[in-house]
Design a protein around this motif. Structure first.
Motif, PDB file in Angstrom:
ATOM      1  N   MET A   1       0.835  -1.203   0.000  1.00 38.83           N
ATOM      2  CA  MET A   1       0.000   0.000   0.000  1.00 38.83           C
ATOM      3  C   MET A   1       0.871   1.255   0.000  1.00 38.83           C
ATOM      4  N   MET A   2       1.922   1.248   0.807  1.00 40.43           N
ATOM      5  CA  MET A   2       2.825   2.397   0.836  1.00 40.43           C
ATOM      6  C   MET A   2       3.466   2.609  -0.520  1.00 40.43           C
ATOM      7  N   ALA A   3       4.001   1.530  -1.085  1.00 39.04           N
ATOM      8  CA  ALA A   3       4.728   1.642  -2.343  1.00 39.04           C
ATOM      9  C   ALA A   3       3.815   2.128  -3.461  1.00 39.04           C
ATOM     10  N   ALA A   4       2.609   1.589  -3.534  1.00 42.20           N
ATOM     11  CA  ALA A   4       1.694   1.960  -4.618  1.00 42.20           C
ATOM     12  C   ALA A   4       1.147   3.366  -4.428  1.00 42.20           C
ATOM     13  N   HIS A   5       0.836   3.710  -3.207  1.00 46.04           N
ATOM     14  CA  HIS A   5       0.173   4.980  -2.926  1.00 46.04           C
ATOM     15  C   HIS A   5       1.081   6.172  -3.236  1.00 46.04           C
ATOM     16  N   ASP A   6       2.248   6.211  -2.616  1.00 47.67           N
ATOM     17  CA  ASP A   6       3.084   7.408  -2.713  1.00 47.67           C
ATOM     18  C   ASP A   6       3.890   7.493  -4.006  1.00 47.67           C
TER      19      ASP A   6
ATOM     20  N   ARG B   1      -7.922  13.039 -23.144  1.00 44.98           N
ATOM     21  CA  ARG B   1      -8.734  12.879 -24.362  1.00 44.98           C
ATOM     22  C   ARG B   1      -9.687  14.042 -24.556  1.00 44.98           C
ATOM     23  N   THR B   2     -10.211  14.572 -23.463  1.00 48.30           N
ATOM     24  CA  THR B   2     -11.226  15.627 -23.565  1.00 48.30           C
ATOM     25  C   THR B   2     -10.853  16.888 -22.789  1.00 48.30           C
ATOM     26  N   HIS B   3      -9.608  16.956 -22.287  1.00 46.16           N
ATOM     27  CA  HIS B   3      -9.209  18.112 -21.502  1.00 46.16           C
ATOM     28  C   HIS B   3      -7.779  18.530 -21.842  1.00 46.16           C
ATOM     29  N   HIS B   4      -7.492  19.780 -21.538  1.00 39.33           N
ATOM     30  CA  HIS B   4      -6.131  20.308 -21.594  1.00 39.33           C
ATOM     31  C   HIS B   4      -5.714  20.646 -20.172  1.00 39.33           C
ATOM     32  N   VAL B   5      -4.518  20.218 -19.773  1.00 36.60           N
ATOM     33  CA  VAL B   5      -3.988  20.514 -18.445  1.00 36.60           C
ATOM     34  C   VAL B   5      -3.142  21.778 -18.542  1.00 36.60           C
ATOM     35  N   ASP B   6      -3.605  22.843 -17.911  1.00 38.00           N
ATOM     36  CA  ASP B   6      -2.883  24.112 -17.937  1.00 38.00           C
ATOM     37  C   ASP B   6      -2.083  24.261 -16.648  1.00 38.00           C
ATOM     38  N   VAL B   7      -0.783  24.464 -16.804  1.00 32.44           N
ATOM     39  CA  VAL B   7       0.117  24.612 -15.659  1.00 32.44           C
ATOM     40  C   VAL B   7       0.842  25.940 -15.793  1.00 32.44           C
ATOM     41  N   ALA B   8       0.698  26.812 -14.817  1.00 33.71           N
ATOM     42  CA  ALA B   8       1.367  28.113 -14.855  1.00 33.71           C
ATOM     43  C   ALA B   8       2.879  27.932 -14.764  1.00 33.71           C
ATOM     44  N   ALA B   9       3.608  28.912 -15.277  1.00 35.27           N
ATOM     45  CA  ALA B   9       5.069  28.828 -15.287  1.00 35.27           C
ATOM     46  C   ALA B   9       5.648  28.725 -13.881  1.00 35.27           C
ATOM     47  N   THR B  10       4.940  29.289 -12.891  1.00 33.19           N
ATOM     48  CA  THR B  10       5.442  29.277 -11.513  1.00 33.19           C
ATOM     49  C   THR B  10       4.972  28.043 -10.738  1.00 33.19           C
ATOM     50  N   SER B  11       4.160  27.194 -11.356  1.00 34.35           N
ATOM     51  CA  SER B  11       3.594  26.037 -10.658  1.00 34.35           C
ATOM     52  C   SER B  11       4.587  24.878 -10.618  1.00 34.35           C
ATOM     53  N   GLY B  12       4.796  24.313  -9.447  1.00 33.45           N
ATOM     54  CA  GLY B  12       5.666  23.148  -9.322  1.00 33.45           C
ATOM     55  C   GLY B  12       7.142  23.436  -9.503  1.00 33.45           C
ATOM     56  N   VAL B  13       7.567  24.668  -9.267  1.00 30.75           N
ATOM     57  CA  VAL B  13       8.968  25.028  -9.479  1.00 30.75           C
ATOM     58  C   VAL B  13       9.874  24.348  -8.446  1.00 30.75           C
ATOM     59  N   GLU B  14       9.441  24.304  -7.195  1.00 28.28           N
ATOM     60  CA  GLU B  14      10.246  23.700  -6.137  1.00 28.28           C
ATOM     61  C   GLU B  14       9.599  22.396  -5.675  1.00 28.28           C
ATOM     62  N   TRP B  15      10.453  21.376  -5.540  1.00 32.02           N
ATOM     63  CA  TRP B  15       9.979  20.072  -5.089  1.00 32.02           C
ATOM     64  C   TRP B  15      10.697  19.659  -3.819  1.00 32.02           C
ATOM     65  N   GLN B  16       9.972  18.997  -2.949  1.00 30.97           N
ATOM     66  CA  GLN B  16      10.559  18.344  -1.776  1.00 30.97           C
ATOM     67  C   GLN B  16      11.019  16.969  -2.214  1.00 30.97           C
ATOM     68  N   ALA B  17      12.279  16.645  -1.987  1.00 34.53           N
ATOM     69  CA  ALA B  17      12.835  15.400  -2.520  1.00 34.53           C
ATOM     70  C   ALA B  17      12.605  14.191  -1.623  1.00 34.53           C
ATOM     71  N   TRP B  18      12.497  14.402  -0.305  1.00 35.48           N
ATOM     72  CA  TRP B  18      12.404  13.278   0.632  1.00 35.48           C
ATOM     73  C   TRP B  18      11.072  13.281   1.345  1.00 35.48           C
ATOM     74  N   PRO B  19      10.497  12.138   1.722  1.00 37.05           N
ATOM     75  CA  PRO B  19      10.950  10.785   1.384  1.00 37.05           C
ATOM     76  C   PRO B  19      10.525  10.345  -0.014  1.00 37.05           C
ATOM     77  N   ILE B  20       9.447  10.959  -0.536  1.00 37.67           N
ATOM     78  CA  ILE B  20       9.012  10.733  -1.917  1.00 37.67           C
ATOM     79  C   ILE B  20       8.860  12.104  -2.548  1.00 37.67           C
ATOM     80  N   PRO B  21       9.389  12.352  -3.760  1.00 32.57           N
ATOM     81  CA  PRO B  21       9.324  13.693  -4.350  1.00 32.57           C
ATOM     82  C   PRO B  21       7.897  14.217  -4.497  1.00 32.57           C
ATOM     83  N   LYS B  22       7.716  15.491  -4.127  1.00 26.82           N
ATOM     84  CA  LYS B  22       6.412  16.135  -4.312  1.00 26.82           C
ATOM     85  C   LYS B  22       6.614  17.646  -4.426  1.00 26.82           C
ATOM     86  N   PRO B  23       5.728  18.335  -5.177  1.00 22.97           N
ATOM     87  CA  PRO B  23       5.860  19.789  -5.336  1.00 22.97           C
ATOM     88  C   PRO B  23       5.465  20.508  -4.048  1.00 22.97           C
TER      89      PRO B  23
END
Length: 456
Positions: A265-270, A423-445
């Motif tokens: 569950m841990m491995a699949a979830h995160d 298929r039916t949507h466009h994902v719009d991500v601003a230039a400032t979105s997700g710039v910094e990520w936390q690396a530990w324990p699993i990477p996330k913005p």
């Protein structure tokens, strides 16, 4: 809890090596007696590895989490450690100091013949027939959630994290989302965060204290469910593992099932949460690839809204894009092992008992294997571009005997997610979105990756 204390619960582990046994390896211990370079490593893992490589080369030692370690960099290092032809490297003793209080005896914390036996037993839950059933549940759950996201601004990471839990609850556990699943989610969050806690003792109020409490709750939950699942006919992953048998016909014990379910569950979830987030961020920054993937999906001529299990392999460009996102941002950036035999690498001799780490993130950005490594280019994974590349230059799922058991489930879930989103949507991500990520324990913005899902 000092690292040495945790060996008492594992008498088959090798004893700690003398402090000076790695003096001949270039590197540094830091100026803090216990923490060493831990804080530097946690603050900026990719930057720290780059600086150490620039200063010491592809083999260096450092002191982190209370003990001396060596890092080996490069595809050849990945192959040595992951393929492990001579059975030198223990996964149990590598991951154990971080995970032993939280995910003991999970598949990743088993070695050699024991690992082979348990992996074979658990593989029953990942065969084609159950995978088809999981695909149906994934299509249903993802389709409904994407409909809720449509036309809205929202933070993608927490949204996909909640969705992957819901999907794990249905596919893995066979339960609907609700208060029970929410408690399970919080327990896993606490356990994963505890895996990198600086204070390693389960003191109440600390991250490790919360993690150990989360494990206690899950042990009780899974333990009470095992007899019910063995007596039933449900096809979810938990139920199948409860009824699985070893090669000699014996069933897994209740404790074994509990430990395996905690880990799976841990491995699949995160990891899927992290991988799906990096894929959508990179597609948002490279909208031309959204168009290409949408055209591929519409070109399949599928009747109905859902992606059939039998057509997963036809999403070739989606496969390339997912692989490229995991190259750029692997969900497990580094992999620890411990040598149970003396070994040599690049002219250096290492005694048994040495803690060894490889770094997939660094290797995935080596320009000699990946030209323009910071550029998103899924076509790197076409047969033409892949030809001649070192087999271990890309290793987001590990390799060798410990190759991730659920990798096909991960591909399936992310492809179905991409199918319903693109298929039916466009994902719009601003230039400032997700710039910094936390690396530990699993990477996330750090900002959760704000996105807008626009109808097309």
């Amino acid at each position: 809890m000092a690292r040495a204390d945790r060996f008492e619960a594992n008498p088959h582990w090798l004893p700690m090596q003398p402090a000076r046994s790695l003096d001949h390896i270039p590197g540094e211990d830091g100026w803090m007696p216990i923490l060493g370079t831990t804080l530097k490593l946690l603050a900026d893992p990719p930057g720290y590895v780059r600086r150490m490589h620039a200063k010491y080369g592809p083999v260096y030692r450092h002191k982190s989490f209370g003990g001396r370690n060596v890092t080996l960099l490069g595809p050849d290092a990945n192959e040595l450690v992951l393929f492990d032809r001579d059975k030198i490297f223990s996964s149990e003793q590598g991951w154990g100091p971080m995970l032993n209080l939280l995910f003991p005896r999970g598949l990743m914390l088993m070695d050699f013949e024991k690992h082979r036996v348990h992996r074979r037993t658990l593989s029953v839950a990942f065969k084609p027939e159950p995978m088809k059933l999981y695909a149906e549940a994934l299509n249903e759950g993802i389709r409904a959630r994407v409909a809720q996201w449509s036309g809205k601004d929202f933070a993608f990471y927490p949204a996909i994290k909640e969705l992957t839990l819901d999907l794990a609850a249905t596919s893995f556990l066979g339960i609907p989302f609700g208060p029970e699943a929410a408690k399970i989610n919080q327990a896993f969050v606490d356990m994963v965060q505890a895996s990198i806690a600086v204070i390693r003792a389960p003191i109440p109020g600390t991250a490790m204290g919360r993690g150990v409490a989360g494990r206690k709750y899950l042990v009780e939950y899974f333990g009470e469910e095992v007899p019910k699942r063995r007596a039933g006919t449900a096809e979810d992953m938990f139920s199948q593992i409860c009824r699985a048998t070893h090669e000699d016909g014996t069933q897994l014990s209740v404790d074994e099932i509990v430990d395996h379910m905690n880990f799976l569950m841990m491995a699949a979830h995160d990891t899927i949460t992290s991988s799906a987030t990096s894929l959508m961020m990179l597609l948002g920054r490279n909208p031309e690839w959204q168009v290409r993937l949408r055209e591929e999906m519409l070109g399949l001529g599928v009747n109905g809204e859902d992606l059939p299990y039998e057509r997963l392999g036809d999403l070739v460009l989606t496969d390339y894009a997912f692989k490229e996102s995991m190259r750029m941002m692997p969900p497990v950036p580094s992999i620890p092992r411990r040598a149970v035999k003396d070994f040599e690498f690049r002219g250096h001799k290492f005694p048994k008992g040495t803690f060894v780490g490889i770094n997939t993130h660094f290797v995935h950005h080596m320009a000699e294997h990946w030209p323009e490594p910071d550029k998103f280019d899924p076509m790197r994974f076409s047969p033409e571009e892949s030809r001649g590349r070192h087999k271990y230059a890309w290793a987001p799922f590990g390799g060798g005997a410990h190759m991730c058991l659920g990798l096909h489930f991960a591909y399936m879930q992310v492809k179905i997610l991409a199918w319903h989103m693109l298929r039916t949507h466009h994902v719009d991500v601003a230039a400032t979105s997700g710039v910094e990520w936390q690396a530990w324990p699993i990477p996330k913005p750090r900002d959760g990756l704000p996105v807008t899902l626009i109808d097309v």
